[in-house]
Design an enzyme around this catalytic site. Structure first.
Site, PDB file in Angstrom:
ATOM      1  N   SER A 130      -4.336   0.878   8.214  1.00 26.61           N
ATOM      2  CA  SER A 130      -4.901   0.983   6.874  1.00 26.61           C
ATOM      3  C   SER A 130      -5.078   2.430   6.432  1.00 26.61           C
ATOM      4  O   SER A 130      -4.107   3.149   6.286  1.00 26.61           O
ATOM      5  CB  SER A 130      -6.220   0.213   6.839  1.00 26.61           C
ATOM      6  OG  SER A 130      -6.736   0.181   5.542  1.00 26.61           O
TER       7      SER A 130
ATOM      8  N   ASP B 231      -4.691   3.294  -0.564  1.00 25.72           N
ATOM      9  CA  ASP B 231      -4.815   3.689   0.842  1.00 25.72           C
ATOM     10  C   ASP B 231      -3.469   3.474   1.541  1.00 25.72           C
ATOM     11  O   ASP B 231      -2.490   3.047   0.913  1.00 25.72           O
ATOM     12  CB  ASP B 231      -5.964   2.930   1.523  1.00 25.72           C
ATOM     13  CG  ASP B 231      -5.609   1.493   1.847  1.00 25.72           C
ATOM     14  OD1 ASP B 231      -4.789   0.918   1.111  1.00 25.72           O
ATOM     15  OD2 ASP B 231      -6.143   0.951   2.834  1.00 25.72           O
TER      16      ASP B 231
ATOM     17  N   ASP C 263      -2.059   1.383   3.523  1.00 28.48           N
ATOM     18  CA  ASP C 263      -1.313   0.122   3.564  1.00 28.48           C
ATOM     19  C   ASP C 263      -1.399  -0.635   2.240  1.00 28.48           C
ATOM     20  O   ASP C 263      -1.026  -1.808   2.160  1.00 28.48           O
ATOM     21  CB  ASP C 263      -1.751  -0.755   4.743  1.00 28.48           C
ATOM     22  CG  ASP C 263      -3.183  -1.236   4.638  1.00 28.48           C
ATOM     23  OD1 ASP C 263      -3.985  -0.569   3.946  1.00 28.48           O
ATOM     24  OD2 ASP C 263      -3.510  -2.280   5.232  1.00 28.48           O
TER      25      ASP C 263
ATOM     26  N   ASP D  94      -3.782  -1.844   0.242  1.00 24.51           N
ATOM     27  CA  ASP D  94      -4.658  -2.960  -0.127  1.00 24.51           C
ATOM     28  C   ASP D  94      -5.922  -2.506  -0.854  1.00 24.51           C
ATOM     29  O   ASP D  94      -6.707  -3.331  -1.311  1.00 24.51           O
ATOM     30  CB  ASP D  94      -5.000  -3.856   1.080  1.00 24.51           C
ATOM     31  CG  ASP D  94      -5.760  -3.139   2.166  1.00 24.51           C
ATOM     32  OD1 ASP D  94      -5.877  -1.904   2.108  1.00 24.51           O
ATOM     33  OD2 ASP D  94      -6.239  -3.820   3.093  1.00 24.51           O
TER      34      ASP D  94
HETATM   35 MG    MG Z   1      -6.062  -0.787   3.822  1.00 27.80          MG
END
Ligand code: MG
Length: 451
Positions: A95, A238, A240, A242
């Site tokens: 993440s 961020d 990744d 999400d």
């Molecule tokens: Mg994330």
């Protein structure tokens, strides 16, 4: 040792998170799923390819078939797991953590992270090394698909009214921070008819441009760029993809609470009487907006999986987090930075107002956060003492201890799921009051830890 934290298994690559650990963990994951097809994808970290090979080896060794989609944002991997009717999915991602980290997240067939009890089952298989290793004839096969991102981009855009957004002639700046959000967010916004500009949009696992976590502090440098470009809003993601943090047209950056409340408001105007799901760390703005617009709030423990699972359990369509997570169940009830950006574009075109003006109309509070070190083994006792000593008018224990005062201020003290620490969140009408709450409870917590 507990492997799963608040967000799957995480660690520094080749130190905590070695290929052999990931291989055995994946054998445990594959054994848990028994068999069937699993989707595998990864974010853009340098160790991503190495670890995804370990994941694929582990899963196929216990007889699972693997569909490898390569690099993709986590919400895209989650969506495809569900959409392509996989038995489950695995994402190799850390993440927003620094580049030396990586991690493994496990999704059930509905695309949502497996429940905590299922994580415990996987851990048990792992500790007991109870892998159902396949004989040579039944080792799983691997195939790759490259049409996943296109599918996802088209299906997200479908939830919005392209014609209306097109007419708005919006110009948007997207900053994926060299993360994999670069593969989807700009394309969805473009599909919806926005003029899109990008910055830091080459995927680079060293995160050369800024720290991967989109906090207002990490994004300060963008303010001038946003002003110079004369755009309607900017969105920063961020690693990744999400979580999404927004800038208004003046270059002012907001914490996720504000944009969450704004999207909530317009969601409730279109869907009166709906339930909104959010963790106890979120602002009371969420409840005020719900009250004003005929909705209700369901509070959960902190963690995206708790929000997702609660949404499924209660049939809620909309959820959010203060860190920039927006969940929209008609697409899939997982947090998704792309859908958050599409919602903001939709609201701006519908209202023909500026983002700064829309946010100004929301209730306003001051928030503060702090971290206090505490060894894991002491957390429970310290928390119990805090609860005993709490002097507020109301105490909630959904996650940690949340203490309310009669001036509508509150402080939440909760044990971190990933670190030997307590996280403190405070909210009040004035900065003076939030600072006071944080400093008082920092002291109380530190004293208890040192006893
Ligand atoms: Mg994330």
């Amino acid at each position: 040792m507990q492997l799963f934290g608040t967000n799957g298994v995480r660690g520094v690559v080749n130190l905590d998170l070695t290929p052999s650990l990931v291989l055995e963990l994946s054998q445990s994951i594959g054994t848990f799923f028994k068999s069937g097809k699993l989707l595998v994808g990864r974010d853009g970290r340098l160790s991503g390819h190495m670890l995804s090979e370990a994941v694929i080896a582990g899963l196929t060794s216990v007889g699972c078939e693997v569909c490898d989609i390569g690099m993709a944002p986590t919400p895209c991997i989650q969506y495809l797991t569900q959409h392509w009717r996989m038995n489950g999915g695995v994402a190799i991602t850390a993440s927003h953590n620094p580049p030396e980290y990586n991690g493994v997240k496990v999704f059930a067939r509905d695309g949502v992270e497996v429940s905590r009890s299922d994580e415990t089952l996987i851990e048990q298989i792992h500790q007991r090394k109870e892998w159902s290793v396949a004989d040579w004839k039944h080792v799983g096969r691997v195939y790759s698909r490259s049409d996943g991102i296109d599918r996802y981009v088209r299906d997200v855009a479908r939830h919005f009214d392209r014609e209306t957004i097109c007419k708005g002639n919006l110009t948007v700046l997207v900053d994926p921070g060299n993360g994999v959000g670069a593969l989807t967010t700009p394309y969805v916004l473009r599909d919806l008819g926005c003029g899109v500009r990008t910055i830091n949009s080459n995927v680079d696992g060293t995160f050369p441009s800024r720290p991967s976590e989109p906090t207002p502090d990490n994004l300060k440098h963008l303010t001038e760029t946003v002003k110079d470009l004369n755009i309607d809003f900017a969105v920063a993601l961020d690693g990744d993809g999400d979580r999404a943090i927004f800038f208004d047209e003046k270059g002012q950056v907001y914490w996720g609470d504000k944009t969450f409340a704004l999207i909530e408001k317009f969601f409730l105007m279109d869907n009166p009487g709906e339930k909104i799901v959010t963790p106890v760390s979120s602002s009371q703005i969420i409840e005020e907006v719900a009250r004003t617009h005929g909705g209700s709030v369901i509070w959960t423990r902190v963690g995206s999986v708790d929000v997702s699972r609660k949404m499924i359990e209660t049939g809620a369509k909309f959820g959010g987090e203060e860190n920039g997570g927006i969940f929209y169940a008609p697409h899939i009830p997982v947090r998704d930075g792309t859908i958050a950006a599409a919602f903001i574009a939709n609201i701006l075109t519908k209202t023909k107002e500026k983002l700064s003006g829309l946010i100004e109309q929301l209730p306003s509070y001051q928030n503060a956060k702090e971290k206090v070190f505490c060894p894991n083994e002491k957390k429970e006792k310290v928390l119990e003492e805090i609860r005993r000593k709490a002097d507020g008018t109301r105490i909630e224990t959904i996650d940690g201890v949340k203490i309310w005062y009669d001036d509508n201020s509150w402080i939440l003290i909760r044990p971190s799921g990933t670190e030997p620490a307590f996280r403190l969140f405070a909210e009040a009408k004035t900065k003076h009051r939030t600072d006071r709450l944080i400093s008082d409870y920092r002291q109380i917590t530190e004293d208890l830890v040192n006893q």
